[in-house]
Design a protein around this motif. Structure first.
Motif, PDB file in Angstrom:
ATOM      1  N   ILE A  59       0.835  -1.207   0.000  1.00  0.00           N
ATOM      2  CA  ILE A  59       0.000   0.000   0.000  1.00  0.00           C
ATOM      3  C   ILE A  59       0.868   1.255   0.000  1.00  0.00           C
ATOM      4  CG2 ILE A  59      -1.644   1.334   1.398  1.00  0.00           C
ATOM      5  CD1 ILE A  59      -2.884  -1.435   2.175  1.00  0.00           C
ATOM      6  N   ARG A  60       1.940   1.209   0.775  1.00  0.00           N
ATOM      7  CA  ARG A  60       2.838   2.373   0.819  1.00  0.00           C
ATOM      8  C   ARG A  60       3.516   2.595  -0.529  1.00  0.00           C
ATOM      9  NH1 ARG A  60       5.025   1.208   6.963  1.00  0.00           N
ATOM     10  NH2 ARG A  60       3.394   2.445   7.974  1.00  0.00           N
ATOM     11  N   THR A  61       3.934   1.518  -1.131  1.00  0.00           N
ATOM     12  CA  THR A  61       4.548   1.632  -2.451  1.00  0.00           C
ATOM     13  C   THR A  61       3.558   2.246  -3.433  1.00  0.00           C
ATOM     14  OG1 THR A  61       5.715  -0.409  -1.950  1.00  0.00           O
ATOM     15  CG2 THR A  61       5.812   0.344  -4.225  1.00  0.00           C
ATOM     16  N   SER A  62       2.321   1.765  -3.322  1.00  0.00           N
ATOM     17  CA  SER A  62       1.290   2.223  -4.258  1.00  0.00           C
ATOM     18  C   SER A  62       1.003   3.724  -4.090  1.00  0.00           C
ATOM     19  CB  SER A  62       0.027   1.384  -4.052  1.00  0.00           C
ATOM     20  OG  SER A  62      -1.110   2.116  -4.415  1.00  0.00           O
ATOM     21  N   TYR A  63       0.798   4.162  -2.841  1.00  0.00           N
ATOM     22  CA  TYR A  63       0.472   5.597  -2.723  1.00  0.00           C
ATOM     23  C   TYR A  63       1.687   6.477  -2.979  1.00  0.00           C
ATOM     24  CZ  TYR A  63       1.793   6.022   2.355  1.00  0.00           C
ATOM     25  OH  TYR A  63       2.430   6.059   3.562  1.00  0.00           O
TER      26      TYR A  63
END
Length: 611
Positions: free
Chosen positions: A288-292
């Motif tokens: 999720i962190r990579t995505s945002y």
DNA sequence: ACCTCGACTTGATAACAATAGT
DNA sequence: ACTATTGTTATCAAGTCGAGGT
């Protein structure tokens, strides 16, 4: 399912933490041993909350009993009818608090007071300024003191009555099991104490009638009897909801409920579910962190805003921030942040300054990711100005929709739970493995503190400065610091003006006094421990002498009995370094001052009335 | 795609009970 | 034993968030 007799507290002490938590179901004293229900092993489908449900319904506050004490209007005593007197008494009771100083509170109260007066055909009272509620206030004070002076038997009688009420209303049968009900009392009438700058603060919260109440109960169950001469508004049998009763509050049109207690199986299960969800997030957080982070540079503003908001929620544990209405205090969370709530200081510092939940100030200067800084700068770019939404293309709904597409059931608040738990765990890892109990407690408290900092939890020094208080504060200081009589002669002067400034000055002084006391206490304990250590060593050396042995065999010497408790505590006491003492004092500073002073003041008030 | 409503959690704080200190 | 301090529980306002209507 394997069932087991619930065990005694002593046995629990030997069991693992998980078991202890599970055993925390409390049946009233003298209850028969019941078979333990392991709700935490139950499957998690919570769309249906119960199969059968029996309960005694809500408990209504007693009807108002007039006291007949007359308030004054324009210096003249006024007779009030029952309902008017009740409202006047609500206001009189909080006369010394600074609710009364709040213009909105006063105006809302008086508007509603006049409505009631009109119903009671009272056309004397017209202006707030001419009202004098102090006779009622004084009466209430005396009543309070009387209550404190009740005999032991009277106090026990009151306690017993309370217990028998609790026995009837405090429990329900959920799927045949006895479970604790939480707030079984219908909220009593009073003046709405909205927090912060709430536009409706001071509004009269009306007495709830049974006709406004809906009961939710099992189909087979006996429907609780409404108070004499009354009917329930509605009785329903909906197993998809967990509440036992509901009504609508007249102030905000909010829906109020009677739920089961926090330690009930239903609440326990949903609490468990919440933490399991947060644990689940741990598996997805990297992705999720990579995505945002990638989305921080997205072409589409809405997506960029979403990513930036996610960054803030994740990094700073901000709340989601739903939109709020006109009739509510102006507070914000992440999605509702406005232009004026953040200040950008290059190269990458953001200063957050806004009122969050409960109008508690959130102030934080943080270094952020370069791209986040850039984005925030864009979101603040003209034509945006004060009052405009920072994330104008984002709502909590959209945000949560996106979050749940990343992980089932993921919403903004899960990040708070996750990050709070994560912080707590990281901090606990610093606990010394073979440290003393004291050291472990210290580590535990430190962990809690870190979480509080992250989540911006703060207990404020209670407001509500009493007019009389200033005088009492001065008296108190003179009592506690007799030497101030000479060094601070102005304390002896009669008080002519009750300026806020003066109050806070005296309070600060008191706080310093409290802190000095605290520091001395710590230092004394340290000294005692050091001395004890020396004593231990020397007594060990001379232990061989017969008289010494005999003495120790004489069970406990008198002074040992006396200092037994103290010694026990000293056993766990860790000698603090100067720096640690400094830190503890700093920590203490946050809470020092008002609370302990308040009680002392109350005591002095009591002395005053009884002498 | 909003918007309102309903259900439930969260959190500050006031009131009370338990424990420590004298 | 009595009171000051500390911890626990009750209370209720203020959030979150999904569902369902328009």
């Amino acid at each position: 399912m394997e069932k087991k007799k619930s065990t005694s507290k002593i046995e629990n002490g030997l069991k693992s933490k998980e078991d202890v938590v599970g055993d925390a179901d409390e049946l009233g004293e003298g209850e028969e041993e019941s078979e333990e229900y392991k709700w935490w092993l139950e499957s998690v489908d919570d769309s249906v909350k119960w199969q059968t449900l029996e309960h005694s319904g809500p408990l209504f506050p007693p009807p108002y009993e007039p006291h007949g004490v007359k308030m004054k209007y324009d210096g003249v005593e006024v007779e009030l009818k029952k309902d008017s007197e009740e409202v006047a008494t609500f206001f009189a009771a909080i006369l010394q608090t600074d609710y009364v100083k709040d213009k909105t509170f006063r105006e809302n109260f008086f508007k509603d007071f006049k409505k009631i007066l009109k119903k009671d055909k009272n056309n004397i009272i017209k202006e707030y300024e001419k009202c004098d509620f102090t006779p009622i206030y004084d009466y209430l004070q005396v009543e309070k003191e009387k209550k404190k002076l009740l005999t032991k038997e009277d106090k026990k009688k009151i306690k017993d009555e309370k217990a028998s009420i609790d026995l009837k209303y405090g429990w329900c049968l959920l799927n045949g099991r006895k479970e604790k009900v939480g707030n079984y009392r219908i909220e009593p009438p009073g003046l709405f104490r909205g927090r912060g700058m709430h536009p409706l603060t001071g509004t009269l919260k009306l007495r709830v009638q049974p006709e406004q109440v809906t009961i939710n109960i099992g189909e087979e169950a006996v429907i609780p009897t409404p108070p004499d001469g009354h009917k329930w508004g509605k009785v329903q049998h909906d197993p998809k909801v967990s509440w036992l009763a509901t009504w609508k509050d007249n102030v905000n049109d909010n829906i109020k409920y009677i739920f089961l207690a926090a330690n009930s199986s239903l609440k326990g299960q949903s609490d468990l579910k919440k933490f399991e969800k947060a644990r689940e997030l741990k598996k997805h957080i990297h992705r999720i962190r990579t995505s945002y982070t990638a989305e921080l540079t997205d072409q589409v503003t809405a997506i960029r805003q979403r990513a930036t908001a996610m960054y803030l929620i994740d990094k700073l544990a901000l709340r989601a921030g739903n939109e709020k209405g006109e009739d509510e205090a102006d507070t914000v969370g992440c999605c509702s942040l406005r232009y004026e709530h953040i200040t950008l200081e290059p190269p990458n510092t953001v200063i957050f300054d806004f009122l969050g939940k409960d109008s508690i100030r959130y102030y934080n200067e943080v270094q952020v990711d370069a791209q986040v800084f850039k984005n925030l700068k864009i979101f603040k770019k003209e034509p945006k100005k004060e009052g405009d939404q920072l994330f104008d293309r984002l709502t909590t709904g959209q945000l949560n929709k996106h979050l749940s597409s990343q992980m089932a059931g993921l919403t903004g608040k899960v990040f708070r739970t996750f990050n709070a738990s994560f912080t707590f765990q990281q901090e606990l890892l610093k606990t010394p493995t073979n440290g003393t109990v004291q050291e472990k407690i210290l580590a535990y408290n430190r962990a809690n503190r870190q979480v509080a900092v992250l989540c911006n939890h703060q207990r404020s020094i209670p407001k509500g400065v009493f007019k009389l208080e200033l005088k009492l504060v001065k008296e108190l200081i003179l009592k506690l610091l007799p030497k101030a009589k000479k060094s601070r002669p102005e304390l002896l002067e009669e008080i002519s003006d009750f300026e806020e400034e003066e109050v806070s000055r005296v309070k600060k002084e008191y706080k310093l006094f409290e802190m000095e006391k605290f520091r001395k206490k710590l230092e004394k304990k340290n000294e005692d421990k050091k001395n004890e250590k020396i004593k231990e060593e020397t007594s060990f050396a001379t232990k061989e002498t017969k008289s010494e042995v005999r003495k120790s065999k004489k069970a406990l010497s008198e002074d040992e009995v006396e200092s037994g408790k103290k010694k026990k505590e000293l056993d766990d006491w860790v000698i603090l370094t100067e720096k640690e003492i400094e830190n503890e004092c700093k920590e203490f500073e946050k809470t020092a001052g008002y609370p302990s002073m308040k009680e002392k003041l109350e005591k002095m008030t009591l002395e005053r009335y009884t002498s």
